[in-house]
Write a protein that holds these residues in place. Structure first.
Motif, PDB file in Angstrom:
ATOM      1  N   PHE A 159       0.826  -1.205   0.000  1.00 47.59           N
ATOM      2  CA  PHE A 159       0.000   0.000   0.000  1.00 47.59           C
ATOM      3  C   PHE A 159       0.870   1.268   0.000  1.00 47.59           C
ATOM      4  O   PHE A 159       0.820   2.075  -0.924  1.00 47.59           O
ATOM      5  CB  PHE A 159      -0.924  -0.007   1.226  1.00 47.59           C
ATOM      6  CG  PHE A 159      -1.740   1.234   1.380  1.00 47.59           C
ATOM      7  CD1 PHE A 159      -2.819   1.479   0.536  1.00 47.59           C
ATOM      8  CD2 PHE A 159      -1.425   2.181   2.359  1.00 47.59           C
ATOM      9  CE1 PHE A 159      -3.563   2.633   0.670  1.00 47.59           C
ATOM     10  CE2 PHE A 159      -2.179   3.332   2.493  1.00 47.59           C
ATOM     11  CZ  PHE A 159      -3.252   3.565   1.645  1.00 47.59           C
ATOM     12  N   LEU A 163       1.282   4.127  -2.911  1.00 45.58           N
ATOM     13  CA  LEU A 163       0.640   5.425  -2.732  1.00 45.58           C
ATOM     14  C   LEU A 163       1.658   6.548  -2.892  1.00 45.58           C
ATOM     15  O   LEU A 163       1.379   7.577  -3.513  1.00 45.58           O
ATOM     16  CB  LEU A 163      -0.005   5.488  -1.348  1.00 45.58           C
ATOM     17  CG  LEU A 163      -0.940   6.681  -1.120  1.00 45.58           C
ATOM     18  CD1 LEU A 163      -2.158   6.571  -2.027  1.00 45.58           C
ATOM     19  CD2 LEU A 163      -1.378   6.756   0.328  1.00 45.58           C
ATOM     20  N   ASN A 168      -2.759   7.598  -7.145  1.00 45.80           N
ATOM     21  CA  ASN A 168      -4.066   6.929  -7.222  1.00 45.80           C
ATOM     22  C   ASN A 168      -4.666   7.192  -8.604  1.00 45.80           C
ATOM     23  O   ASN A 168      -5.650   7.883  -8.751  1.00 45.80           O
ATOM     24  CB  ASN A 168      -4.937   7.489  -6.087  1.00 45.80           C
ATOM     25  CG  ASN A 168      -6.320   6.877  -6.057  1.00 45.80           C
ATOM     26  OD1 ASN A 168      -6.592   5.910  -6.775  1.00 45.80           O
ATOM     27  ND2 ASN A 168      -7.201   7.450  -5.272  1.00 45.80           N
ATOM     28  N   SER A 177      -5.561  -2.262  -3.040  1.00 48.40           N
ATOM     29  CA  SER A 177      -5.364  -1.691  -1.700  1.00 48.40           C
ATOM     30  C   SER A 177      -5.598  -0.173  -1.723  1.00 48.40           C
ATOM     31  O   SER A 177      -6.136   0.388  -0.767  1.00 48.40           O
ATOM     32  CB  SER A 177      -3.955  -2.015  -1.196  1.00 48.40           C
ATOM     33  OG  SER A 177      -2.991  -1.482  -2.064  1.00 48.40           O
ATOM     34  N   ILE A 178      -5.209   0.473  -2.799  1.00 47.14           N
ATOM     35  CA  ILE A 178      -5.430   1.918  -2.922  1.00 47.14           C
ATOM     36  C   ILE A 178      -6.917   2.198  -3.129  1.00 47.14           C
ATOM     37  O   ILE A 178      -7.475   3.145  -2.564  1.00 47.14           O
ATOM     38  CB  ILE A 178      -4.630   2.486  -4.126  1.00 47.14           C
ATOM     39  CG1 ILE A 178      -3.155   2.119  -4.000  1.00 47.14           C
ATOM     40  CG2 ILE A 178      -4.852   3.984  -4.265  1.00 47.14           C
ATOM     41  CD1 ILE A 178      -2.322   3.036  -3.187  1.00 47.14           C
ATOM     42  N   TYR A 181      -8.830   2.331   0.099  1.00 41.58           N
ATOM     43  CA  TYR A 181      -8.599   3.600   0.783  1.00 41.58           C
ATOM     44  C   TYR A 181      -9.451   4.698   0.131  1.00 41.58           C
ATOM     45  O   TYR A 181     -10.115   5.488   0.807  1.00 41.58           O
ATOM     46  CB  TYR A 181      -7.107   3.925   0.680  1.00 41.58           C
ATOM     47  CG  TYR A 181      -6.682   5.173   1.395  1.00 41.58           C
ATOM     48  CD1 TYR A 181      -6.642   5.226   2.782  1.00 41.58           C
ATOM     49  CD2 TYR A 181      -6.304   6.306   0.670  1.00 41.58           C
ATOM     50  CE1 TYR A 181      -6.238   6.369   3.427  1.00 41.58           C
ATOM     51  CE2 TYR A 181      -5.894   7.449   1.304  1.00 41.58           C
ATOM     52  CZ  TYR A 181      -5.862   7.489   2.693  1.00 41.58           C
ATOM     53  OH  TYR A 181      -5.452   8.615   3.324  1.00 41.58           O
ATOM     54  N   ASP A 182      -9.443   4.687  -1.183  1.00 43.78           N
ATOM     55  CA  ASP A 182     -10.174   5.670  -1.970  1.00 43.78           C
ATOM     56  C   ASP A 182     -11.672   5.590  -1.682  1.00 43.78           C
ATOM     57  O   ASP A 182     -12.338   6.604  -1.478  1.00 43.78           O
ATOM     58  CB  ASP A 182      -9.888   5.378  -3.452  1.00 43.78           C
ATOM     59  CG  ASP A 182     -10.319   6.515  -4.352  1.00 43.78           C
ATOM     60  OD1 ASP A 182      -9.936   7.664  -4.044  1.00 43.78           O
ATOM     61  OD2 ASP A 182     -11.036   6.239  -5.334  1.00 43.78           O
ATOM     62  N   GLU A 185     -12.534   6.816   1.820  1.00 43.42           N
ATOM     63  CA  GLU A 185     -12.509   8.286   1.868  1.00 43.42           C
ATOM     64  C   GLU A 185     -13.787   8.864   1.277  1.00 43.42           C
ATOM     65  O   GLU A 185     -14.274   9.901   1.725  1.00 43.42           O
ATOM     66  CB  GLU A 185     -11.298   8.796   1.082  1.00 43.42           C
ATOM     67  CG  GLU A 185     -10.020   8.767   1.885  1.00 43.42           C
ATOM     68  CD  GLU A 185      -9.092   9.887   1.450  1.00 43.42           C
ATOM     69  OE1 GLU A 185      -8.858   9.984   0.229  1.00 43.42           O
ATOM     70  OE2 GLU A 185      -8.629  10.632   2.323  1.00 43.42           O
ATOM     71  N   ALA A 192     -15.744  -0.686  -0.550  1.00 40.80           N
ATOM     72  CA  ALA A 192     -14.496  -0.954   0.182  1.00 40.80           C
ATOM     73  C   ALA A 192     -14.522  -2.373   0.721  1.00 40.80           C
ATOM     74  O   ALA A 192     -13.524  -3.098   0.659  1.00 40.80           O
ATOM     75  CB  ALA A 192     -14.327   0.042   1.320  1.00 40.80           C
ATOM     76  N   SER A 196     -11.977  -5.436  -0.053  1.00 41.55           N
ATOM     77  CA  SER A 196     -11.278  -5.982   1.119  1.00 41.55           C
ATOM     78  C   SER A 196     -11.488  -7.477   1.249  1.00 41.55           C
ATOM     79  O   SER A 196     -10.547  -8.247   1.459  1.00 41.55           O
ATOM     80  CB  SER A 196     -11.775  -5.304   2.400  1.00 41.55           C
ATOM     81  OG  SER A 196     -11.535  -3.934   2.339  1.00 41.55           O
TER      82      SER A 196
END
Lengths: 222, 293
Positions: A159, A163, A168, A177-178, A181-182, A185, A192, A196
């Motif tokens: 990750f 990053l 991104n 993995s990015i 996170y995106d 957010e 997500a 995951s």
């Protein structure tokens, strides 16, 4: 669901693993057999990603390859190569970051073989390369499998480095993995969760396969 | 006459500190030479330096007028270029290959494969040729290792304690096998051994290595029968048991695989312990010989 981060993740992991395998075999062989005084230094460098935060490696790669600095601008002007915020860049970052996971198993596999095996091969007139490919590697298959799988799995789980150096960018550097996170957010918890869960299941299966193969469980079922 | 000429110097790290190894010697080609001595005396190091697996600090190695190593002229032949056969203490068979593949691996590029067939025949490995080393007994492994060392038709065969881990019966057969190939392929063979009866049976000459030096050299008879008994016949055995019978002592001695009993007086018995190597000789009587088969 947008599958491109998942596809990109596997593309990255596959390419990284292949390049790492090609690099690691001669390097592990050298590390396992050399008496050079540079060996501890090189071993330390290879192992650094195990202890350094990924952001540190990512940061230095970012600085090194940024077109605003000498090396990065050299790459871009002469070779037309940009390594920051590009797929090539995250491949390079992954190679460095996953290197210990490939080198350590292969190196210890070679080291654990009796020295007399290579010596016997030398006395039979065979070069170091022939010895490596026909005697040493065939006898450390479990170590090779471990190295390949760990490097692959570890790249999937990357990750911080990505990053930092890749950012991104969809279809270029936005790996799973990015993307998680995106999505978090953006408060898209459902998406997500899909990414995951997918990573969780895949990583579990890969590691399970390693333990089954190296633990000899598969042989019992035959 | 072809000779093997070497002088070797090397600082070896031994348990008690650094032991300087310094040997200088000329050997006749075609002989079977045994390196004899305590463990840690430097026997294996000598073999390894002759093979090119260990680099001497100084010296020179010349085999049949070919210089393999010369410190002054900066010549060092790699093990690959020396044309030797080497048998390791742990056999060093390649676990990923079958017996036949182990032998074929040794072929020089372009070499006729018929040598492999010939050797499988001589060594009676036909039944084992498709088995992996892990399925073989110690004696069988040793036979494969010896055979593999012969594929490249070496001039010099180096054997590092080839028979130490093998049971008695198999050991006798392997000794015969070594002698047979030694003759048949006109080899110069250097072997490391602790076993006196083995040395008697096999060696033309012994180098007795002690603390990194050649302490003595000679034929087995010269080295092991110091008193030069003028016996009609004599052989080497190992003391198994010493028992007191009235005023004399009865010593049980293992010669080859035969147990014999010899009566001796107190003076001789008090120096003997079980496992001692002894020379048994008969002086006064003619041995009787009876045909048994």
């Amino acid at each position: 669901m947008d599958w491109s981060p998942i596809i990109l993740t596997f593309k990255l992991a596959t390419i990284t693993t292949i390049i790492l395998l090609v690099l690691s075999i001669p390097m592990s062989f050298w590390l396992a057999s050399t008496k050079s005084r540079w060996k501890p230094v090189l071993e330390t460098l290879v192992s650094m990603p195990l202890v350094l935060p990924p952001t540190v490696i990512g940061f230095y790669l970012l600085v090194a390859f940024s077109p605003s600095y000498a090396f990065g601008s050299f790459l871009e002007k002469i070779l037309g190569f940009r390594l920051v915020f590009s797929f090539e860049g995250i491949v390079l970052g992954s190679i460095i970051y996953s290197m210990p996971f490939m080198i350590h198993p292969i190196q210890s596999g070679i080291r654990n073989l009796p020295q007399s095996l290579s010596e016997a091969s030398f006395v039979l007139g065979k070069s170091r390369w022939t010895t490596l490919f026909r005697v040493l590697l065939p006898n450390i298959k479990p170590s090779l499998v471990t190295g390949i799988v760990l490097a692959f799995a570890h790249t999937i789980g990357e990750f911080g480095v990505i990053l930092m150096i890749g950012g991104n960018i969809p279809h270029e550097t936005r790996v799973a993995s990015i993307a998680i996170y995106d999505q978090v957010e953006a408060l898209n918890y459902a998406n997500a969760n899909k990414y995951s869960l997918f990573l969780f299941v895949v990583s579990f299966l890969i590691l399970l396969a390693v333990f089954l193969v190296n633990g000899g469980y598969l042989r019992k079922w035959k | 006459m072809e000779v093997i000429n070497f002088s070797l110097e090397k600082k070896l790290s031994a348990p008690g500190g650094v032991m300087p190894l310094e040997v200088k010697c000329t050997l006749k080609a075609g002989e079977l030479i045994t390196l004899y001595g305590e463990s840690g005396a430097g026997k294996t190091s000598i073999l390894r330096m002759l093979a090119g697996l260990m680099k001497p600090d100084a010296g020179r190695i010349e085999v049949s007028r070919e210089v393999w190593y010369d410190r002054e002229k900066n010549i060092f032949f790699r093990p690959q270029d020396r044309g030797i056969g080497y048998v390791f203490q742990d056999y060093a068979l390649f676990p990923n290959m079958t017996v036949r593949e182990n032998l074929e691996y040794a072929l020089v590029r372009g070499q006729n494969k018929s040598i492999v067939e010939e050797l499988i025949e001589i060594s009676a490995l036909g039944d084992l040729q498709h088995r992996k080393p892990e399925t073989l007994s110690g004696g069988q492994k040793q036979r494969v290792a010896l055979t593999r060392a012969l594929v490249r038709k070496p001039k010099l065969l180096l054997l590092d304690e080839p028979l130490s881990a093998i049971d008695h019966q198999m050991r006798l057969r392997l000794q015969d096998y070594i002698l047979k190939v030694h003759e048949q392929y006109h080899l110069t063979t250097i072997l490391v051994s602790h076993d006196v009866s083995e040395i008697f049976k096999m060696s033309d000459e012994i180098l007795f290595i002690k603390n990194g030096k050649i302490f003595q050299r000679g034929t087995p008879l010269e080295l092991f029968s110091k008193k030069h008994l003028r016996g009609k016949f004599q052989f080497i055995g190992e003391v198994i048991e010493i028992s007191k019978e009235d005023v004399v002592y009865l010593i049980s001695i293992l010669v080859g695989n035969q147990l014999i009993k010899v009566v001796v007086d107190k003076e001789i018995a008090k120096d003997l312990r079980p496992y001692d190597k002894v020379l048994v000789a008969s002086k006064a009587f003619n041995p009787m010989i009876q045909k048994i088969g």
